[in-house]
Design a protein around this motif. Structure first.
Motif, PDB file in Angstrom:
ATOM      1  N   ASP A   1       0.833  -1.212   0.000  1.00 15.94           N
ATOM      2  CA  ASP A   1       0.000   0.000   0.000  1.00 15.94           C
ATOM      3  C   ASP A   1       0.864   1.257   0.000  1.00 15.94           C
ATOM      4  OD1 ASP A   1      -2.188  -1.691   0.082  1.00 15.94           O
ATOM      5  OD2 ASP A   1      -2.590  -1.354   2.223  1.00 15.94           O
ATOM      6  N   PHE A   2       1.935   1.230   0.785  1.00 14.15           N
ATOM      7  CA  PHE A   2       2.851   2.373   0.879  1.00 14.15           C
ATOM      8  C   PHE A   2       3.483   2.664  -0.474  1.00 14.15           C
ATOM      9  CE2 PHE A   2       7.179   3.964   1.644  1.00 14.15           C
ATOM     10  CZ  PHE A   2       6.899   5.118   2.369  1.00 14.15           C
TER      11      PHE A   2
ATOM     12  N   SER B   1       1.035   3.998  -3.071  1.00 16.86           N
ATOM     13  CA  SER B   1       0.540   5.357  -2.804  1.00 16.86           C
ATOM     14  C   SER B   1       1.650   6.402  -2.883  1.00 16.86           C
ATOM     15  CB  SER B   1      -0.103   5.413  -1.420  1.00 16.86           C
ATOM     16  OG  SER B   1       0.899   5.302  -0.419  1.00 16.86           O
ATOM     17  N   ASP B   2       2.809   6.009  -3.400  1.00 12.26           N
ATOM     18  CA  ASP B   2       3.965   6.918  -3.481  1.00 12.26           C
ATOM     19  C   ASP B   2       4.338   7.479  -2.114  1.00 12.26           C
ATOM     20  OD1 ASP B   2       4.282   6.618  -6.259  1.00 12.26           O
ATOM     21  OD2 ASP B   2       2.775   8.160  -6.640  1.00 12.26           O
ATOM     22  N   GLY B   3       4.223   6.653  -1.084  1.00 16.20           N
ATOM     23  CA  GLY B   3       4.633   7.052   0.258  1.00 16.20           C
ATOM     24  C   GLY B   3       3.625   7.897   1.003  1.00 16.20           C
ATOM     25  N   LYS B   4       2.392   7.937   0.517  1.00 17.41           N
ATOM     26  CA  LYS B   4       1.377   8.769   1.168  1.00 17.41           C
ATOM     27  C   LYS B   4       0.661   8.059   2.309  1.00 17.41           C
ATOM     28  CE  LYS B   4       0.684  11.474  -2.967  1.00 17.41           C
ATOM     29  NZ  LYS B   4      -0.148  11.709  -4.131  1.00 17.41           N
ATOM     30  N   THR B   5       0.854   6.757   2.434  1.00 18.30           N
ATOM     31  CA  THR B   5       0.269   6.023   3.558  1.00 18.30           C
ATOM     32  C   THR B   5       1.389   5.614   4.508  1.00 18.30           C
ATOM     33  OG1 THR B   5       0.456   3.877   2.476  1.00 18.30           O
ATOM     34  CG2 THR B   5      -1.602   5.083   2.147  1.00 18.30           C
ATOM     35  N   GLN B   6       1.031   5.365   5.749  1.00 19.63           N
ATOM     36  CA  GLN B   6       2.024   4.947   6.740  1.00 19.63           C
ATOM     37  C   GLN B   6       2.092   3.435   6.817  1.00 19.63           C
ATOM     38  OE1 GLN B   6       1.231   6.689  10.546  1.00 19.63           O
ATOM     39  NE2 GLN B   6       2.047   8.658   9.950  1.00 19.63           N
TER      40      GLN B   6
END
Length: 84
Positions: free
Chosen positions: A39-40, A43-48
Protein backbone atom coordinates in the motif's frame (compact mmCIF):
# COMPACT_ATOMS: atom_id res chain seq x y z
CA UNK A 1 -4.41 24.43 19.59
CA UNK A 2 -4.99 20.83 20.51
CA UNK A 3 -5.85 18.37 17.80
CA UNK A 4 -7.50 15.06 18.43
CA UNK A 5 -7.01 11.97 16.34
CA UNK A 6 -8.45 8.55 16.72
CA UNK A 7 -6.09 5.98 18.13
CA UNK A 8 -5.92 2.52 16.58
CA UNK A 9 -7.45 -0.33 18.55
CA UNK A 10 -5.37 -2.34 20.99
CA UNK A 11 -5.74 -6.09 20.65
CA UNK A 12 -4.73 -8.37 23.51
CA UNK A 13 -4.10 -12.02 22.70
CA UNK A 14 -4.09 -14.20 25.79
CA UNK A 15 -4.27 -17.97 25.99
CA UNK A 16 -2.53 -20.93 27.59
CA UNK A 17 1.04 -21.90 26.70
CA UNK A 18 1.29 -23.82 23.46
CA UNK A 19 -1.94 -22.46 22.01
CA UNK A 20 -0.10 -20.74 19.14
CA UNK A 21 -0.17 -17.12 20.31
CA UNK A 22 3.38 -16.30 19.18
CA UNK A 23 3.02 -18.08 15.84
CA UNK A 24 -0.30 -16.33 15.21
CA UNK A 25 0.98 -12.84 15.97
CA UNK A 26 4.19 -13.30 13.95
CA UNK A 27 2.17 -14.51 10.96
CA UNK A 28 -0.29 -11.63 11.41
CA UNK A 29 2.43 -8.97 11.73
CA UNK A 30 4.31 -10.29 8.67
CA UNK A 31 1.15 -10.39 6.53
CA UNK A 32 0.05 -6.94 7.69
CA UNK A 33 3.55 -5.57 7.10
CA UNK A 34 3.63 -7.01 3.55
CA UNK A 35 0.22 -5.50 2.74
CA UNK A 36 1.19 -2.20 4.34
CA UNK A 37 4.42 -2.07 2.34
CA UNK A 38 2.50 -2.75 -0.90
CA UNK A 39 0.00 0.00 0.00
CA UNK A 40 2.85 2.37 0.88
CA UNK A 41 4.63 1.79 -2.43
CA UNK A 42 1.39 2.04 -4.43
CA UNK A 43 0.54 5.36 -2.80
CA UNK A 44 3.97 6.92 -3.48
CA UNK A 45 4.63 7.05 0.26
CA UNK A 46 1.38 8.77 1.17
CA UNK A 47 0.27 6.02 3.56
CA UNK A 48 2.02 4.95 6.74
CA UNK A 49 3.43 1.52 7.36
CA UNK A 50 1.65 -0.44 10.09
CA UNK A 51 3.16 -0.36 13.57
CA UNK A 52 3.00 -2.99 16.28
CA UNK A 53 3.74 -3.16 19.96
CA UNK A 54 4.62 -6.69 21.08
CA UNK A 55 4.71 -6.97 24.85
CA UNK A 56 6.05 -10.02 26.65
CA UNK A 57 7.43 -10.50 30.16
CA UNK A 58 9.80 -13.24 28.96
CA UNK A 59 11.86 -11.73 26.14
CA UNK A 60 15.20 -13.50 26.48
CA UNK A 61 18.03 -13.53 23.92
CA UNK A 62 16.81 -16.75 22.31
CA UNK A 63 13.34 -15.38 21.66
CA UNK A 64 14.81 -12.05 20.55
CA UNK A 65 16.98 -13.79 17.93
CA UNK A 66 13.99 -15.87 16.81
CA UNK A 67 11.77 -12.82 16.41
CA UNK A 68 14.47 -10.82 14.60
CA UNK A 69 14.66 -13.55 11.93
CA UNK A 70 10.88 -13.82 11.52
CA UNK A 71 9.77 -10.21 11.68
CA UNK A 72 10.58 -7.70 8.98
CA UNK A 73 11.93 -4.25 9.84
CA UNK A 74 11.97 -5.14 13.52
CA UNK A 75 12.95 -2.49 16.03
CA UNK A 76 13.43 -3.69 19.60
CA UNK A 77 12.98 -1.53 22.62
CA UNK A 78 14.09 -3.67 25.54
CA UNK A 79 13.88 -2.90 29.21
CA UNK A 80 16.01 -4.73 31.72
CA UNK A 81 14.06 -7.24 33.80
CA UNK A 82 14.47 -5.14 36.94
CA UNK A 83 12.83 -2.09 35.36
CA UNK A 84 9.08 -1.81 35.89
Amino acid sequence: VTTSRQMPPIVVIDSIMGAGKTTHIIDHMNATHAQGLADFLASDGKTQLPKFLYVTPLLDRTLTAFLEKLLKDLVFSHLDSHVI
